[in-house]
Design an enzyme around this catalytic site. Sequence first.
Site, mmCIF file in Angstrom:
data_model
loop_
_atom_site.group_PDB
_atom_site.id
_atom_site.type_symbol
_atom_site.label_atom_id
_atom_site.label_comp_id
_atom_site.label_asym_id
_atom_site.label_seq_id
_atom_site.Cartn_x
_atom_site.Cartn_y
_atom_site.Cartn_z
ATOM 1 N NE ARG A 1 -41.898 43.547 -33.053
ATOM 2 C CZ ARG A 1 -42.121 42.699 -32.056
ATOM 3 N NH1 ARG A 1 -41.125 41.976 -31.539
ATOM 4 N NH2 ARG A 1 -43.337 42.561 -31.567
ATOM 5 C CE LYS B 1 -42.867 35.956 -26.058
ATOM 6 N NZ LYS B 1 -43.221 36.850 -27.187
ATOM 7 N N PRO C 1 -49.185 36.865 -28.152
ATOM 8 C CG PRO C 1 -50.399 34.949 -27.693
ATOM 9 C CD PRO C 1 -49.645 35.637 -28.784
ATOM 10 C CD GLU C 2 -45.713 41.747 -25.924
ATOM 11 O OE1 GLU C 2 -45.336 42.323 -24.888
ATOM 12 O OE2 GLU C 2 -45.769 42.324 -27.029
#
Length: 269
Positions: free
Chosen positions: A259, A57, A2-3
């Site tokens: 990434r 976050k 989740p971002e």
Amino acid sequence: MPELPEVEVSRMGITPHMVGQTVTKIIVRNPKLRWPIPEEIQQIEGQVIRKVTRRAKYLLLHTDVGYAIVHLGMSGSLRILPASIPPEKHDHVDLVLSSGEVLRYNDPRRFGAWLWGLPDLDHKVLSQLGPEPLSNDFTAEYLQERAKGKRTAIKQFIMDNKVVVGVGNIYANESLFSAGIHPKRAAGEISPEKIALFVDEIKSVLAFAIEQGGTTLKDFKNADGKPGYFAQELQVYGKGGKPCPRCDNPLSEMKIGQRASVFCSECQK
């Protein structure tokens, strides 16, 4: 993982059910998350939830005596359920509310966190964070100043939470594509005009993702147990080798800072 949009969607979903409610009980079934859940979090019992906010976050559940800090980690989610519904395998924490509902935290990979902060003090996990990307503090002038002289690839730079919070991998890929900036370009070499466009695109992409309920690639569900729909709007993320939506050139893919980065070598310079 989740971002920012997914966490904001969670905040929006749980807030109407929590604000003004008393936490009658906290049930910790497994304290071994990313960090051990501190004993101090028991102070939330008997307290009224005054507000629910988000910082980066992290979700903050505010009471008069302190605030619970919730991080969803890699696979965490929050649900609002009737308290009568029994927990499932990965339901690690419950906040039982005076309304008869429960805020239930599910986290299969247990890489999330529940922490406790004191009133009017930033917890150490919050103290070094940069500005919120959707706030007035995140401007082209600010980003230009922070990028000055930096040789770091712009994608790594923008994902640094000390520069700006919440621009995770999905939204960094999408924003760089929208702004026409190559992800490996040195942050300090980007023109003021491009920086201004990039800031606008970050704000636009994140706001639209929130509007769409976030991005569900695997685990994320909102407070009602529903997935987010921004995955259907992704232009480049996860689409290496497919045609660019602008020029039909095959999208390139590489690792930047460990990434996955997807971009168009024709449209992004």
